[in-house]
Design a protein around this motif. Structure first.
Motif, PDB file in Angstrom:
ATOM      1  N   TYR A 148     -17.558  93.855 -11.327  1.00  0.00           N
ATOM      2  CA  TYR A 148     -17.252  92.495 -11.790  1.00  0.00           C
ATOM      3  C   TYR A 148     -18.420  91.553 -11.512  1.00  0.00           C
ATOM      4  O   TYR A 148     -18.735  90.682 -12.330  1.00  0.00           O
ATOM      5  CB  TYR A 148     -15.983  91.956 -11.131  1.00  0.00           C
ATOM      6  CG  TYR A 148     -14.710  92.417 -11.785  1.00  0.00           C
ATOM      7  CD1 TYR A 148     -14.349  91.943 -13.038  1.00  0.00           C
ATOM      8  CD2 TYR A 148     -13.865  93.315 -11.149  1.00  0.00           C
ATOM      9  CE1 TYR A 148     -13.163  92.361 -13.647  1.00  0.00           C
ATOM     10  CE2 TYR A 148     -12.686  93.732 -11.747  1.00  0.00           C
ATOM     11  CZ  TYR A 148     -12.344  93.255 -12.992  1.00  0.00           C
ATOM     12  OH  TYR A 148     -11.186  93.662 -13.588  1.00  0.00           O
ATOM     13  N   ALA A 149     -19.045  91.695 -10.345  1.00  0.00           N
ATOM     14  CA  ALA A 149     -20.192  90.850  -9.995  1.00  0.00           C
ATOM     15  C   ALA A 149     -21.335  91.072 -10.977  1.00  0.00           C
ATOM     16  O   ALA A 149     -21.976  90.114 -11.427  1.00  0.00           O
ATOM     17  CB  ALA A 149     -20.640  91.131  -8.566  1.00  0.00           C
TER      18      ALA A 149
ATOM     19  N   ASN B 208     -20.481  89.406 -14.237  1.00  0.00           N
ATOM     20  CA  ASN B 208     -20.477  87.946 -14.133  1.00  0.00           C
ATOM     21  C   ASN B 208     -21.786  87.387 -13.584  1.00  0.00           C
ATOM     22  O   ASN B 208     -21.889  86.183 -13.318  1.00  0.00           O
ATOM     23  CB  ASN B 208     -19.304  87.493 -13.260  1.00  0.00           C
ATOM     24  CG  ASN B 208     -17.987  87.668 -13.964  1.00  0.00           C
ATOM     25  OD1 ASN B 208     -17.685  86.916 -14.875  1.00  0.00           O
ATOM     26  ND2 ASN B 208     -17.221  88.670 -13.575  1.00  0.00           N
TER      27      ASN B 208
ATOM     28  N   CYS C 114     -23.376  87.584 -10.664  1.00  0.00           N
ATOM     29  CA  CYS C 114     -23.311  86.934  -9.361  1.00  0.00           C
ATOM     30  C   CYS C 114     -23.334  88.014  -8.278  1.00  0.00           C
ATOM     31  O   CYS C 114     -23.309  89.203  -8.576  1.00  0.00           O
ATOM     32  CB  CYS C 114     -22.062  86.063  -9.243  1.00  0.00           C
ATOM     33  SG  CYS C 114     -20.504  86.967  -9.345  1.00  0.00           S
TER      34      CYS C 114
ATOM     35  N   GLU D 272     -20.082  86.379  -3.783  1.00  0.00           N
ATOM     36  CA  GLU D 272     -19.621  85.305  -4.663  1.00  0.00           C
ATOM     37  C   GLU D 272     -18.412  85.749  -5.476  1.00  0.00           C
ATOM     38  O   GLU D 272     -17.463  84.988  -5.664  1.00  0.00           O
ATOM     39  CB  GLU D 272     -20.752  84.867  -5.604  1.00  0.00           C
ATOM     40  CG  GLU D 272     -21.882  84.133  -4.901  1.00  0.00           C
ATOM     41  CD  GLU D 272     -23.095  83.936  -5.787  1.00  0.00           C
ATOM     42  OE1 GLU D 272     -23.850  83.003  -5.516  1.00  0.00           O
ATOM     43  OE2 GLU D 272     -23.293  84.717  -6.751  1.00  0.00           O
ATOM     44  N   MET D 273     -18.443  86.990  -5.956  1.00  0.00           N
ATOM     45  CA  MET D 273     -17.323  87.501  -6.739  1.00  0.00           C
ATOM     46  C   MET D 273     -16.071  87.585  -5.880  1.00  0.00           C
ATOM     47  O   MET D 273     -14.984  87.205  -6.319  1.00  0.00           O
ATOM     48  CB  MET D 273     -17.671  88.879  -7.313  1.00  0.00           C
ATOM     49  CG  MET D 273     -16.700  89.366  -8.365  1.00  0.00           C
ATOM     50  SD  MET D 273     -16.887  88.459  -9.903  1.00  0.00           S
ATOM     51  CE  MET D 273     -15.299  87.669 -10.034  1.00  0.00           C
TER      52      MET D 273
ATOM     53  N   GLU E 256     -15.369  85.774  -3.292  1.00  0.00           N
ATOM     54  CA  GLU E 256     -14.911  84.402  -3.064  1.00  0.00           C
ATOM     55  C   GLU E 256     -14.151  83.882  -4.282  1.00  0.00           C
ATOM     56  O   GLU E 256     -13.096  83.250  -4.143  1.00  0.00           O
ATOM     57  CB  GLU E 256     -16.102  83.499  -2.761  1.00  0.00           C
ATOM     58  CG  GLU E 256     -15.690  82.096  -2.382  1.00  0.00           C
ATOM     59  CD  GLU E 256     -16.865  81.242  -1.954  1.00  0.00           C
ATOM     60  OE1 GLU E 256     -16.699  80.012  -1.924  1.00  0.00           O
ATOM     61  OE2 GLU E 256     -17.940  81.788  -1.657  1.00  0.00           O
ATOM     62  N   ARG E 257     -14.651  84.167  -5.486  1.00  0.00           N
ATOM     63  CA  ARG E 257     -13.953  83.753  -6.709  1.00  0.00           C
ATOM     64  C   ARG E 257     -12.567  84.387  -6.791  1.00  0.00           C
ATOM     65  O   ARG E 257     -11.589  83.731  -7.154  1.00  0.00           O
ATOM     66  CB  ARG E 257     -14.740  84.165  -7.956  1.00  0.00           C
ATOM     67  CG  ARG E 257     -15.984  83.376  -8.197  1.00  0.00           C
ATOM     68  CD  ARG E 257     -16.595  83.831  -9.506  1.00  0.00           C
ATOM     69  NE  ARG E 257     -17.940  83.328  -9.686  1.00  0.00           N
ATOM     70  CZ  ARG E 257     -18.675  83.574 -10.761  1.00  0.00           C
ATOM     71  NH1 ARG E 257     -18.204  84.316 -11.744  1.00  0.00           N
ATOM     72  NH2 ARG E 257     -19.893  83.084 -10.854  1.00  0.00           N
ATOM     73  N   ILE E 258     -12.506  85.672  -6.464  1.00  0.00           N
ATOM     74  CA  ILE E 258     -11.225  86.387  -6.513  1.00  0.00           C
ATOM     75  C   ILE E 258     -10.238  85.761  -5.532  1.00  0.00           C
ATOM     76  O   ILE E 258      -9.077  85.529  -5.865  1.00  0.00           O
ATOM     77  CB  ILE E 258     -11.427  87.886  -6.207  1.00  0.00           C
ATOM     78  CG1 ILE E 258     -12.205  88.553  -7.358  1.00  0.00           C
ATOM     79  CG2 ILE E 258     -10.096  88.586  -5.967  1.00  0.00           C
ATOM     80  CD1 ILE E 258     -12.723  89.945  -7.030  1.00  0.00           C
TER      81      ILE E 258
ATOM     82  N   LEU F  85     -10.280  82.686  -4.262  1.00  0.00           N
ATOM     83  CA  LEU F  85      -9.910  81.343  -4.699  1.00  0.00           C
ATOM     84  C   LEU F  85      -8.887  81.402  -5.829  1.00  0.00           C
ATOM     85  O   LEU F  85      -7.929  80.626  -5.857  1.00  0.00           O
ATOM     86  CB  LEU F  85     -11.150  80.558  -5.136  1.00  0.00           C
ATOM     87  CG  LEU F  85     -12.101  80.154  -4.014  1.00  0.00           C
ATOM     88  CD1 LEU F  85     -13.374  79.533  -4.595  1.00  0.00           C
ATOM     89  CD2 LEU F  85     -11.435  79.200  -3.042  1.00  0.00           C
ATOM     90  N   GLU F  86      -9.074  82.325  -6.764  1.00  0.00           N
ATOM     91  CA  GLU F  86      -8.128  82.470  -7.873  1.00  0.00           C
ATOM     92  C   GLU F  86      -6.775  82.937  -7.351  1.00  0.00           C
ATOM     93  O   GLU F  86      -5.727  82.454  -7.777  1.00  0.00           O
ATOM     94  CB  GLU F  86      -8.678  83.455  -8.906  1.00  0.00           C
ATOM     95  CG  GLU F  86      -7.781  83.653 -10.098  1.00  0.00           C
ATOM     96  CD  GLU F  86      -7.571  82.393 -10.941  1.00  0.00           C
ATOM     97  OE1 GLU F  86      -6.489  82.268 -11.552  1.00  0.00           O
ATOM     98  OE2 GLU F  86      -8.466  81.546 -10.977  1.00  0.00           O
ATOM     99  N   TRP F  87      -6.791  83.885  -6.430  1.00  0.00           N
ATOM    100  CA  TRP F  87      -5.542  84.384  -5.837  1.00  0.00           C
ATOM    101  C   TRP F  87      -4.800  83.239  -5.141  1.00  0.00           C
ATOM    102  O   TRP F  87      -3.603  83.056  -5.327  1.00  0.00           O
ATOM    103  CB  TRP F  87      -5.846  85.509  -4.844  1.00  0.00           C
ATOM    104  CG  TRP F  87      -4.646  85.947  -4.080  1.00  0.00           C
ATOM    105  CD1 TRP F  87      -4.277  85.559  -2.830  1.00  0.00           C
ATOM    106  CD2 TRP F  87      -3.625  86.848  -4.527  1.00  0.00           C
ATOM    107  NE1 TRP F  87      -3.098  86.168  -2.467  1.00  0.00           N
ATOM    108  CE2 TRP F  87      -2.682  86.957  -3.485  1.00  0.00           C
ATOM    109  CE3 TRP F  87      -3.434  87.569  -5.695  1.00  0.00           C
ATOM    110  CZ2 TRP F  87      -1.557  87.764  -3.591  1.00  0.00           C
ATOM    111  CZ3 TRP F  87      -2.297  88.371  -5.795  1.00  0.00           C
ATOM    112  CH2 TRP F  87      -1.387  88.467  -4.747  1.00  0.00           C
TER     113      TRP F  87
END
Length: 58
Positions: free
Chosen positions: A23-24, A27, A29, A33-34, A36-38, A40-42
């Motif tokens: 995924y990183a 995307n 990144c 970072e990936m 952290e995005r996961i 935050l979305e969760w």
């Protein structure tokens, strides 16, 4: 990436780490970072699903 209760990527299973890496890459990144995005979305999805009492659908 270790601060308070934040996850460290090394504590994640190899299979999930591989997915985060893929995924990183897609995307453009870093894996941290990936992750952290996961997270935050969760967290955002969990907050949306926790509605106050009395607000149930009838």
């Amino acid at each position: 990436m270790l601060q308070n209760n934040q996850l460290e990527i090394r504590h994640i299973s190899p299979e999930v780490r591989q997915l985060i890496k893929m995924y990183a890459d897609v995307n453009n990144c870093t894996q941290s970072e990936m992750l952290e995005r996961i997270i935050l979305e969760w967290d955002a999805q969990q907050s949306e699903s926790e509605r106050p009492p009395g607000d149930e659908d009838e």
